[in-house]
Scaffold this motif. Structure first.
Motif, mmCIF file in Angstrom:
data_model
loop_
_atom_site.group_PDB
_atom_site.id
_atom_site.type_symbol
_atom_site.label_atom_id
_atom_site.label_comp_id
_atom_site.label_asym_id
_atom_site.label_seq_id
_atom_site.Cartn_x
_atom_site.Cartn_y
_atom_site.Cartn_z
ATOM 1 N N SER A 61 -14.041 21.119 1.747
ATOM 2 C CA SER A 61 -12.956 20.950 0.785
ATOM 3 C C SER A 61 -13.349 21.481 -0.586
ATOM 4 C CB SER A 61 -12.577 19.467 0.654
ATOM 5 O OG SER A 61 -12.120 18.942 1.879
ATOM 6 N N LEU A 62 -12.362 21.905 -1.322
ATOM 7 C CA LEU A 62 -12.505 22.277 -2.729
ATOM 8 C C LEU A 62 -11.252 21.840 -3.466
ATOM 9 C CD1 LEU A 62 -13.914 25.946 -2.683
ATOM 10 C CD2 LEU A 62 -15.106 23.913 -3.506
ATOM 11 N N ARG A 63 -11.422 21.591 -4.753
ATOM 12 C CA ARG A 63 -10.270 21.270 -5.599
ATOM 13 C C ARG A 63 -10.241 22.224 -6.772
ATOM 14 N NH1 ARG A 63 -9.055 16.340 -9.752
ATOM 15 N NH2 ARG A 63 -6.829 16.071 -9.356
ATOM 16 N N LEU A 64 -9.166 22.991 -6.868
ATOM 17 C CA LEU A 64 -8.981 23.912 -7.976
ATOM 18 C C LEU A 64 -8.159 23.231 -9.071
ATOM 19 C CD1 LEU A 64 -8.084 27.217 -6.090
ATOM 20 C CD2 LEU A 64 -10.341 26.275 -6.635
ATOM 21 N N SER A 65 -8.487 23.572 -10.310
ATOM 22 C CA SER A 65 -7.736 23.087 -11.454
ATOM 23 C C SER A 65 -7.323 24.277 -12.314
ATOM 24 C CB SER A 65 -8.573 22.125 -12.297
ATOM 25 O OG SER A 65 -8.965 20.999 -11.568
ATOM 26 N N CYS A 66 -6.198 24.142 -12.970
ATOM 27 C CA CYS A 66 -5.729 25.181 -13.892
ATOM 28 C C CYS A 66 -5.057 24.491 -15.065
ATOM 29 C CB CYS A 66 -4.765 26.114 -13.189
ATOM 30 S SG CYS A 66 -3.927 27.269 -14.293
ATOM 31 N N THR A 67 -5.569 24.770 -16.259
ATOM 32 C CA THR A 67 -5.035 24.147 -17.460
ATOM 33 C C THR A 67 -4.458 25.202 -18.383
ATOM 34 O OG1 THR A 67 -6.598 22.307 -17.330
ATOM 35 C CG2 THR A 67 -5.586 22.742 -19.470
ATOM 36 N N ALA A 89 -10.606 34.122 -0.717
ATOM 37 C CA ALA A 89 -9.777 34.970 -1.588
ATOM 38 C C ALA A 89 -10.058 34.608 -3.038
ATOM 39 C CB ALA A 89 -8.297 34.758 -1.286
ATOM 40 N N VAL A 90 -9.517 35.408 -3.926
ATOM 41 C CA VAL A 90 -9.449 35.017 -5.333
ATOM 42 C C VAL A 90 -8.135 34.257 -5.516
ATOM 43 C CG1 VAL A 90 -9.350 35.771 -7.725
ATOM 44 C CG2 VAL A 90 -10.789 37.002 -6.081
ATOM 45 N N TYR A 91 -8.233 33.073 -6.073
ATOM 46 C CA TYR A 91 -7.062 32.218 -6.268
ATOM 47 C C TYR A 91 -6.622 32.290 -7.727
ATOM 48 C CZ TYR A 91 -7.426 30.266 -1.606
ATOM 49 O OH TYR A 91 -7.429 30.123 -0.247
ATOM 50 N N ARG A 140 -3.031 33.687 -3.997
ATOM 51 C CA ARG A 140 -4.363 34.164 -3.632
ATOM 52 C C ARG A 140 -4.289 35.612 -3.175
ATOM 53 N NH1 ARG A 140 -5.464 30.564 1.891
ATOM 54 N NH2 ARG A 140 -3.973 31.655 3.263
ATOM 55 N N GLN A 141 -5.428 36.295 -3.341
ATOM 56 C CA GLN A 141 -5.507 37.685 -2.919
ATOM 57 C C GLN A 141 -6.854 37.924 -2.267
ATOM 58 O OE1 GLN A 141 -4.754 40.595 -5.997
ATOM 59 N NE2 GLN A 141 -4.206 42.129 -4.475
ATOM 60 N N ALA A 142 -6.811 38.265 -0.998
ATOM 61 C CA ALA A 142 -8.021 38.597 -0.261
ATOM 62 C C ALA A 142 -8.273 40.094 -0.366
ATOM 63 C CB ALA A 142 -7.881 38.171 1.196
ATOM 64 N N GLY A 157 -3.436 33.218 -14.644
ATOM 65 C CA GLY A 157 -4.826 32.970 -14.970
ATOM 66 C C GLY A 157 -5.683 34.147 -14.554
ATOM 67 N N GLN A 158 -6.980 34.035 -14.835
ATOM 68 C CA GLN A 158 -7.885 35.143 -14.565
ATOM 69 C C GLN A 158 -8.399 35.135 -13.122
ATOM 70 O OE1 GLN A 158 -8.798 32.322 -15.890
ATOM 71 N NE2 GLN A 158 -10.734 31.758 -14.916
ATOM 72 N N GLY A 159 -8.189 34.053 -12.417
ATOM 73 C CA GLY A 159 -8.593 33.955 -11.022
ATOM 74 C C GLY A 159 -9.931 33.263 -10.835
ATOM 75 N N THR A 160 -10.061 32.596 -9.708
ATOM 76 C CA THR A 160 -11.318 31.958 -9.348
ATOM 77 C C THR A 160 -11.596 32.232 -7.866
ATOM 78 O OG1 THR A 160 -12.573 29.870 -9.374
ATOM 79 C CG2 THR A 160 -10.242 29.715 -8.794
ATOM 80 N N GLN A 161 -12.839 32.593 -7.583
ATOM 81 C CA GLN A 161 -13.203 32.994 -6.226
ATOM 82 C C GLN A 161 -13.432 31.773 -5.339
ATOM 83 O OE1 GLN A 161 -13.674 36.257 -4.809
ATOM 84 N NE2 GLN A 161 -13.799 35.055 -2.911
ATOM 85 N N VAL A 162 -12.821 31.806 -4.167
ATOM 86 C CA VAL A 162 -13.081 30.804 -3.132
ATOM 87 C C VAL A 162 -13.614 31.541 -1.912
ATOM 88 C CG1 VAL A 162 -12.053 29.153 -1.537
ATOM 89 C CG2 VAL A 162 -11.351 29.180 -3.949
ATOM 90 N N THR A 163 -14.798 31.155 -1.462
ATOM 91 C CA THR A 163 -15.407 31.780 -0.302
ATOM 92 C C THR A 163 -15.719 30.700 0.736
ATOM 93 O OG1 THR A 163 -16.410 33.500 -1.666
ATOM 94 C CG2 THR A 163 -17.303 33.197 0.549
ATOM 95 N N VAL A 164 -15.204 30.892 1.942
ATOM 96 C CA VAL A 164 -15.419 29.931 3.022
ATOM 97 C C VAL A 164 -16.264 30.606 4.097
ATOM 98 C CG1 VAL A 164 -14.343 28.382 4.678
ATOM 99 C CG2 VAL A 164 -13.175 28.926 2.529
#
Length: 121
Positions: free
Chosen positions: A17-23, A91-93, A38-40, A112-119
């Motif tokens: 699991s992961l939790r993304l936040s965006c403020t 992907a980049v979220y 997201r963009q893979a 936003g600028q994006g954050t990488q999620v790698t599984v």
């Protein structure tokens, strides 16, 4: 300057699991809809989940039952709780929001600028 800042990405094993936040920060009068895309690599950007100012939500079929979007209007923050992650979620979220900066201004769309999620499998 108004901006959306994401956090929470990283590397996780399949099933994790992961939790993304965006403020949203800066001088903001109102925020309407917020969402996560997201963009893979080699693929088009796709909508993952969205939430209205009133809390109504929508999800891509590929994440239904695994991801949950929520928001804290007092903090101008949107979250994406991602459970049972799969390698294809890699992907980049990107965070997205419709915001009005002044009382009489129109709503504009911000990214936003994006954050990488790698599984990993």
């Amino acid at each position: 300057q108004v901006q959306l800042v994401e956090s929470g990405g990283g590397l996780v094993q399949a099933g994790g699991s992961l939790r993304l936040s965006c403020t949203a920060s800066g001088s903001i009068f109102s925020i309407n809809g917020m969402g996560w895309y997201r963009q893979a690599p080699g693929k088009q950007r796709e909508l993952v989940a969205a939430i209205t100012s009133g809390g109504s939500t929508g999800y891509a079929d590929s994440v239904k039952g695994r991801f949950t979007i929520s928001r804290d209007n007092a903090k101008n923050t949107v979250y994406l709780q991602m459970n049972t992650l799969k390698p294809e979620d890699t992907a980049v979220y990107y965070c997205n929001a419709d915001m009005a900066l002044y009382r009489l201004s129109v709503f504009k769309n911000y990214w936003g600028q994006g954050t990488q999620v790698t599984v990993s499998s």
